[in-house]
Design a protein around this motif. Structure first.
Motif: not given
Length: 550
Positions: A64-70, A73-80, A141-147, A152-157
């Motif tokens: 839950g914590l990891l998914f919340g942080f993910l 990050v997605l929200v920040v990306t969307a805001v940007l 910025t886009r590269r950093w966000l995508m990376a 995070f997806i790899a870490a969660i997996a």
């Protein structure tokens, strides 16, 4: 001439590109640091503090914590992405970054430079630099966000796989524990099934009891007929051939088996006498009696429900019953009952104190525990692994007997066969083992007085913690015989044994002897039974084995 040539320092040139690159590098470093820190806190702290068990037990919270942080990050990306124009306009004074817009300031720089309009060319160059830096910032910025999102997806997996593996291991451990418990239950069930099978065998074997009762009635009837003649002494040889054959057949049919026995029936007479103190729990003697009962017979209870236990080896109470009924009718010479098999017989008769003759009798694995044997003769008997534990044996012989020759010549002498026989805790007084033979005979914890072992072959036997009075080992084979803990009343006991034993069979230096305090002697379990014609009042000595057996 330029300023450098005039020796003056060159003015600092404002390079927006360098500042933007430095800013982007700092932001990327800070972002990566924040991500690593959060991942370390979310994953590493529980592992380091609570271990794998915490992650396994609280996998939902961790995910839950990891998914919340993910999601953050997605929200920040969307805001940007949504407010990028406003953000870039405040940072770079540009709201749009398009490749076709690079041509205008570039052409203006070239045009104003050709017209030598320095100010206009400088403004166009600044516009071009802002566009380049804005484009670079957006790409970085886009590269950093995508990376970051990909990481995070790899870490969660990866963590999901590890957590599932931890959970699998925990379930495997639980399953192993349950399987061990199941195996224990299966073993217990197998024991119960085995006990059930053996009790079924016992039920079939006890079906011979009516036959034994009928034999007893016939024996009593024939013995009563013998007594009609004055001076006749009844003997088994005087029984009718048919009855003798019936007795022999009954001993063969009564096969040994294991059965349920009540612990109360196996109590030693002295323990049974002192067991009345158990009700006085306020006395120290009560605890002593309880310890003796637990050591001798296990958990014995005199009140409440009693549960039987299986006998530790097969026995035949029916064969013992045949012995008892013959003795009770005065028929004590079993040497004339050729062909009878009394192996595994469990003798439980109050009449065994009478003089009985078991010359060359088949008594392997027989049980005479706690029996009184007076004047009994076991000459040449087959007594391998027979038990005489805690028995009171007086004026009894386990000596060599003579088998008649079938050719009419000299008879064959054969000693009692005693390999593995158990006399532990027995009281042996005026007993002869002359000429007997056997390996590993057990005399531990018993009382041995006025007993002779002349010419006995008893290699590997033990007299641990036994009490010796007068004893004779003349010509006995004492290879590896153990006297460790034995109590004697003669300081030269070991020297006497070394002289009496067969040559090179007893190693004197293997043992030491030292005085024993009276209170130590009084703690011996058989102390109250050690009536040794006054020897018990003398100084006691304890033998200690100090050398190893070869």
């Amino acid at each position: 001439m330029s300023d450098d040539k005039q020796g003056q320092p060159a003015p600092e040139v404002d390079r927006p590109g360098e500042r933007a690159r430095a800013f982007n590098a700092a932001m990327a470093t800070l972002g990566i640091a924040i991500v690593v820190f959060i991942v370390g806190v979310v994953v590493g702290f529980p592992l380091a503090t609570f271990g794998v068990e915490f992650v396994t037990a609280n996998g939902g919270l961790v995910f839950g914590l990891l998914f919340g942080f993910l999601v953050l990050v997605l929200v920040v990306t969307a805001v940007l992405m949504i407010f990028r124009r406003q953000i870039w306009e405040s940072l770079f004074k540009r709201s749009e970054v398009e490749m076709e817009r690079f041509a205008r300031p570039l052409s203006e720089v070239a045009r104003f430079a050709a017209q030598q309009k320095v100010a206009e060319a400088t403004d166009s160059a600044r516009d071009l630099a802002e566009l380049v830096l804005a484009r670079y910032a957006w790409v970085s910025t886009r590269r950093w966000l995508m990376a970051t999102i990909t990481a995070f997806i790899a870490a969660i997996a990866a963590l999901a796989g590890s957590a599932l593996l931890f959970q699998q291991n925990q379930l495997l451990r639980t399953q192993i524990g349950l399987m061990q418990d199941q195996n224990g239950r299966i073993e217990e069930q197998n024991r119960f099934i085995q006990s059930q099978i053996e009790l079924g065998e016992a039920q079939r074997s006890t079906s011979i009891v009516p036959e034994i009762l009928e034999i007893g009635a016939q024996v009593a009837q024939e013995v009563a007929g013998f007594n009609t003649f004055a001076g006749d002494q009844p003997a088994i040889a005087m029984l009718s051939p048919g009855l003798r054959a019936r007795i022999i057949a009954a001993t063969t049919a009564a096969r040994p088996y294991r059965y349920l026995r009540n612990p109360l029936t196996d109590l030693d007479e002295n323990l049974l006498m002192s067991s009345g103190l158990l009700r006085r729990t306020d006395l120290a003697a009560s605890a002593t009696v309880r310890q003796q009962l637990d050591a001798a017979n296990g958990a014995v209870q005199f009140a409440g429900e009693q549960s039987g236990v299986m006998s530790d080896r097969p026995l035949s109470p029916e064969r013992g019953q045949i012995i008892g009924l013959l003795i009770s009718n005065g028929l004590t010479d079993f040497s004339t009952l050729n062909g009878a098999d009394f192996s595994f017989a469990e003798v439980r008769s109050t009449s065994t104190g009478s003089s009985i003759r078991f010359h060359f009798a088949a008594l392997r694995f027989a049980n005479f525990d706690r029996q009184l044997l007076v004047g009994a003769e076991f000459d040449g008997a087959y007594l391998e692994h027979a038990r005489f534990r805690n028995a009171n044996i007086n004026y009894t012989r386990f000596t060599a007997g003579e088998l008649p020759s079938i050719t009419g010549g000299a008879g064959l002498k054969q000693g009692a066969q005693l390999s593995g026989a158990d006399f532990s805790g027995a009281i042996l007084k005026h007993v002869s083992f002359d000429g007997s033979r056997g390996f590993g005979i057990n005399f531990d914890g018993g009382v041995v007085h006025n007993t002779t072992f002349a010419g006995t072959s008893m290699a590997g036997s033990t007299f641990r913690n036994a009490i010796f009075g007068v004893v004779d080992f003349s010509g006995a084979d004492l290879k590896s015989v153990d006297f460790d803990g034995a109590i004697v009343f003669d300081a030269g006991f070991l020297d006497t044994v070394a002289k009496q034993a067969s040559p090179e069979s007893f190693v004197r230096d293997r043992f030491e002897i030292a005085p024993l305090a009276a209170e130590e002697f009084a703690r011996h379990p058989r102390w109250s039974d050690a009536w040794l014609d006054g020897l018990e009042a003398r100084q006691a000595y304890r033998i200690t084995r100090v050398g190893a057996f070869e």
